[in-house]
Design an enzyme around this catalytic site. Structure first.
Site, mmCIF file in Angstrom:
data_model
loop_
_atom_site.group_PDB
_atom_site.id
_atom_site.type_symbol
_atom_site.label_atom_id
_atom_site.label_comp_id
_atom_site.label_asym_id
_atom_site.label_seq_id
_atom_site.Cartn_x
_atom_site.Cartn_y
_atom_site.Cartn_z
ATOM 1 N N ARG A 144 31.399 -45.683 65.381
ATOM 2 C CA ARG A 144 31.132 -45.814 66.759
ATOM 3 C C ARG A 144 32.175 -45.828 67.635
ATOM 4 N NH1 ARG A 144 26.366 -49.055 65.142
ATOM 5 N NH2 ARG A 144 24.870 -47.611 64.791
ATOM 6 N N LYS A 166 38.997 -35.330 76.996
ATOM 7 C CA LYS A 166 37.891 -34.497 76.321
ATOM 8 C C LYS A 166 38.463 -34.267 74.982
ATOM 9 C CE LYS A 166 36.470 -31.744 80.393
ATOM 10 N NZ LYS A 166 36.445 -30.560 81.162
ATOM 11 N N GLU A 208 48.559 -22.857 81.693
ATOM 12 C CA GLU A 208 47.843 -24.047 82.149
ATOM 13 C C GLU A 208 48.740 -24.852 83.320
ATOM 14 O OE1 GLU A 208 44.947 -25.304 81.624
ATOM 15 O OE2 GLU A 208 44.207 -24.454 79.878
ATOM 16 N N LYS A 250 46.966 -33.945 86.629
ATOM 17 C CA LYS A 250 45.645 -33.988 85.885
ATOM 18 C C LYS A 250 45.378 -35.478 86.113
ATOM 19 C CE LYS A 250 43.218 -33.114 81.899
ATOM 20 N NZ LYS A 250 42.723 -32.075 80.822
ATOM 21 N N GLU A 260 33.676 -35.457 84.879
ATOM 22 C CA GLU A 260 33.225 -33.954 85.365
ATOM 23 C C GLU A 260 31.977 -34.096 86.199
ATOM 24 O OE1 GLU A 260 35.066 -30.826 83.213
ATOM 25 O OE2 GLU A 260 33.513 -29.692 83.762
ATOM 26 N N ARG A 264 36.891 -32.859 88.953
ATOM 27 C CA ARG A 264 37.388 -32.561 87.698
ATOM 28 C C ARG A 264 37.056 -31.009 87.372
ATOM 29 N NH1 ARG A 264 38.361 -36.101 81.925
ATOM 30 N NH2 ARG A 264 39.260 -34.523 80.909
ATOM 31 N N ASN A 268 39.078 -26.477 85.555
ATOM 32 C CA ASN A 268 38.569 -25.394 84.998
ATOM 33 C C ASN A 268 38.703 -24.070 85.734
ATOM 34 O OD1 ASN A 268 37.451 -27.102 82.906
ATOM 35 N ND2 ASN A 268 35.722 -27.353 84.137
ATOM 36 N N HIS A 271 38.951 -20.951 83.698
ATOM 37 C CA HIS A 271 38.349 -21.392 82.392
ATOM 38 C C HIS A 271 36.920 -20.663 81.994
ATOM 39 C CE1 HIS A 271 41.984 -23.739 82.064
ATOM 40 N NE2 HIS A 271 41.609 -24.190 81.036
ATOM 41 N N HIS A 275 37.054 -18.633 78.596
ATOM 42 C CA HIS A 275 35.958 -19.110 77.453
ATOM 43 C C HIS A 275 35.417 -17.900 77.071
ATOM 44 C CE1 HIS A 275 36.484 -23.576 78.280
ATOM 45 N NE2 HIS A 275 37.377 -23.242 77.803
ATOM 46 N N HIS A 289 44.481 -19.483 73.875
ATOM 47 C CA HIS A 289 43.736 -20.170 74.927
ATOM 48 C C HIS A 289 44.531 -19.850 76.273
ATOM 49 C CE1 HIS A 289 41.119 -22.742 77.360
ATOM 50 N NE2 HIS A 289 42.262 -23.389 77.484
HETATM 51 N N1 GLY Z 1 40.945 -28.944 80.430
HETATM 52 C C1 GLY Z 1 39.910 -29.467 81.463
HETATM 53 C C2 GLY Z 1 39.748 -31.002 81.719
HETATM 54 O O1 GLY Z 1 40.276 -31.651 80.915
HETATM 55 O O2 GLY Z 1 38.953 -31.165 82.414
#
Ligand code: GLY
Length: 394
Positions: A144, A166, A208, A250, A260, A264, A268, A271, A275, A289
């Site tokens: 956990r 993330k 990025e 960031k 998010e 946040r 993206n 993205h 994706h 990526h």
């Molecule tokens: N890679 C986008 C984020 O970390 O929110």
């Protein structure tokens, strides 16, 4: 965060940070009791023990790395841990996006349990985004939750995936669909490690970096137009500045919207398209990526221009810069013969930002002026994609 030879520099912004070999910079991710530092500098892996020791609940770690990164960086890291009395084991997973799957996660969790990893032990993710996401997710669910620390060795991981918590694996249905928000206790971004990065991967990570200029930092975009070549040639001061500014940007966004529910999503930018391209490529290495992100950034700006929101010159300026840095302007070099606007939209429907079947897009009014938009007509998206994918269909 105490550095071995003195305090890190707290303000990485403005002019390029220091000279090569100078003091590391430090960016704080302000998340109350889960706040942590991102330390950016040189030779951090070789001195990792001194940075880790104050953060560990007890001096025992398990390093998770991949078979390419381990060959280069594992020994120096282990030597540093030895010299600071930190006990360590190592688990090596196959390199590549394909490792972000259920089978590899299960193997990793069982290896960690076999090593009797306890709650007060710490997992070190040594590698790029794949290792960080996989090891981070394993840390989130093992017993956990056990502590983990990110030691990113790619530009992409240093400026994006190692920061903000993330963690995820991929599903057949799409990228990063199974995961958790789980913050590391520390991030050590060692720009020296980038010297061993294949040139294509460094370039992909640059996609990025550019993103941060596009979101809300026009001055950084201008800096990149001037210094992007230095960044990609491995100039240490330029890399430190690019990584520090990206991390500062960031960290600020993550601090105000960790999970998010709002801002946040700006991270993206590009993205949703990226994706979809990666899903169509089946994560088989045809496109990296960051390369997909570069195409996605161009698409997000092209869509903004088509919607009358962003002057065409800004979209052209972005495309010129990405192409000057050797990044793809469109998807034609990826060998995706089945890619059509409809196929792209189909993949995009699996996006985590779909709400009531509607996609959220990150659009821009210009460079440094990104915003989130929920009401984009599908016709406009299909129209933009038809133009962008024309070189594939003809
Ligand atoms: N890679 C986008 C984020 O970390 O929110």
């Amino acid at each position: 965060m105490a550095a071995p030879d003195g305090p890190p520099v707290d303000d990485p912004v403005g002019e390029p940070v220091g000279e090569p070999g100078g003091e590391p910079a430090s960016v704080r991710v302000e998340l109350a009791d889960r706040a942590y530092d991102i330390v950016i500098g040189e030779d951090l892996l070789a001195n990792a023990g001194s940075y880790l020791a104050p953060v560990l609940a007890r001096p025992r770690v398990v390093i998770v790395s991949d078979d390419i990164v381990a060959k280069i960086h594992l020994r120096p890291l282990q030597a540093s841990l030895d010299s600071t009395g930190i006990k360590h084991d190592a688990i090596v997973v196959p390199a590549g996006e394909a490792s972000k799957n259920f089978a590899q996660l299960q193997t990793l969790l069982e290896q960690l349990l076999d090593l009797r990893v306890e709650r007060r032990d710490t997992i070190l993710a040594l590698g790029g985004g794949v290792v960080g996401d996989l090891a981070g997710f394993a840390a989130a669910i093992l017993r956990r939750g056990v502590d983990f620390i990110q030691l990113p060795t790619t530009l992409l991981a240093q400026v994006d995936s190692s920061v903000g918590g993330k963690t995820a694996i991929n599903a057949a249905q799409g990228k990063n669909l199974i995961g958790a928000f789980y913050q590391p206790r520390l991030v050590l971004a060692d720009v020296t490690a980038l010297a061993s990065l294949p040139e294509r991967e460094l370039r992909a990570g640059y996609g990025e970096v550019v993103k941060y200029g596009l979101i809300d930092d026009f001055a950084f975009f201008e800096w990149l137009e001037e210094h992007g070549t230095a960044v990609l040639s491995g100039d240490r001061a330029a890399l430190r500045h690019a990584v520090a500014v990206s991390c500062r940007s960031k960290a600020a966004i993550v601090a105000r919207d960790e999970r998010e529910s709002g801002d946040r999503a700006l991270l993206n930018l590009g993205h949703t398209f990226a994706h979809a391209l990666e899903a169509e490529g089946g994560y088989d290495g045809r496109l990296l990526h960051g390369e997909a992100v570069a195409v996605g950034l161009n698409m997000a700006f092209a869509l903004s221009t088509r919607l009358g929101l962003c002057p065409a010159q800004e979209t052209e300026r972005l495309k010129r810069h990405l192409e000057a840095m050797g990044l793809p302007g469109g998807p034609e070099r990826f060998n995706l013969p089945g890619l059509t606007p409809e196929v792209m939209v189909h993949h995009m429907q699996q996006d985590k930002k779909v709400t009531d079947g509607r996609l959220t897009f990150v659009l821009a009014r210009g460079i440094g002026q990104a915003f989130i938009e929920n009401e984009v007509a599908e016709d406009a998206v299909l129209g933009m994609l038809a133009t962008a994918l024309q070189p594939i269909s003809t």
